[in-house]
Design an enzyme around this catalytic site. Structure first.
Site, PDB file in Angstrom:
ATOM      1  N   ARG A  20       0.828  -1.212   0.000  1.00  0.00           N
ATOM      2  CA  ARG A  20       0.000   0.000   0.000  1.00  0.00           C
ATOM      3  C   ARG A  20       0.861   1.261   0.000  1.00  0.00           C
ATOM      4  O   ARG A  20       0.555   2.224  -0.696  1.00  0.00           O
ATOM      5  CB  ARG A  20      -0.960   0.004   1.193  1.00  0.00           C
ATOM      6  CG  ARG A  20      -2.013  -1.085   1.092  1.00  0.00           C
ATOM      7  CD  ARG A  20      -2.898  -1.127   2.309  1.00  0.00           C
ATOM      8  NE  ARG A  20      -2.093  -1.354   3.509  1.00  0.00           N
ATOM      9  CZ  ARG A  20      -2.511  -1.164   4.748  1.00  0.00           C
ATOM     10  NH1 ARG A  20      -3.728  -0.722   4.981  1.00  0.00           N
ATOM     11  NH2 ARG A  20      -1.731  -1.401   5.763  1.00  0.00           N
ATOM     12  N   ASN A  38      -6.056  -3.181   2.095  1.00  0.00           N
ATOM     13  CA  ASN A  38      -5.943  -4.616   2.313  1.00  0.00           C
ATOM     14  C   ASN A  38      -7.341  -5.194   2.489  1.00  0.00           C
ATOM     15  O   ASN A  38      -8.203  -4.566   3.101  1.00  0.00           O
ATOM     16  CB  ASN A  38      -5.133  -4.922   3.574  1.00  0.00           C
ATOM     17  CG  ASN A  38      -3.651  -4.695   3.382  1.00  0.00           C
ATOM     18  OD1 ASN A  38      -3.159  -4.585   2.267  1.00  0.00           O
ATOM     19  ND2 ASN A  38      -2.928  -4.620   4.485  1.00  0.00           N
TER      20      ASN A  38
END
Length: 92
Positions: A20, A38
Site C-alpha cells: 500500500r 488490504n
C-alpha cells in the site's frame, strides 16, 4: 490525455510487504488518483484513475519491488470519478 479508472484485485505476497505504501508513493509521483486497501482474504484492492500509461507505469513500479510478489491482477474498467483528488491508503 484520456483518463480511465481501473478496479484491481492483487493476489500473491501483497500484504505485510509495503504494497500500500509503494502504491501510494508511485501513484502520487505519477499523478494517479484513487485508493488502495488490504482485504480480509489476503488480497489488496485498488482503484486507480489516470491515463492508461500512468496506470501501467504504476503497476510496473509495484512489480519491480523485491518484497512484493504479484501472482495475479484482476482488472475491471470503471466510470470516472470526477471530483476525486489525490491517492489514499484505506484501512488504518
Amino acid at each position: 490525455m484520456e483518463k480511465v479508472r481501473k478496479h484491481m484485485i492483487f493476489t500473491g505476497r501483497v500484504q505485510g510487504v509495503g504494497f500500500r505504501y509503494r502504491a501510494s508513493y508511485a501513484a502520487k509521483g505519477l499523478g494517479v488518483t484513487g485508493w488502495v486497501r488490504n482485504n480480509q482474504d489476503g488480497t489488496v484492492e485498488m482503484e486507480a484513475q489516470g491515463s492508461e500509461g500512468q496506470i501501467q507505469k504504476m503497476l510496473q513500479m509495484l512489480q519491480r519491488d523485491s518484497y512484493i510478489r504479484i501472482d495475479q491482477v484482476d482488472i475491471k474498467d470503471l466510470a470516472l470519478e470526477e471530483q476525486e483528488h489525490g491517492f489514499h491508503v484505506r484501512g488504518y
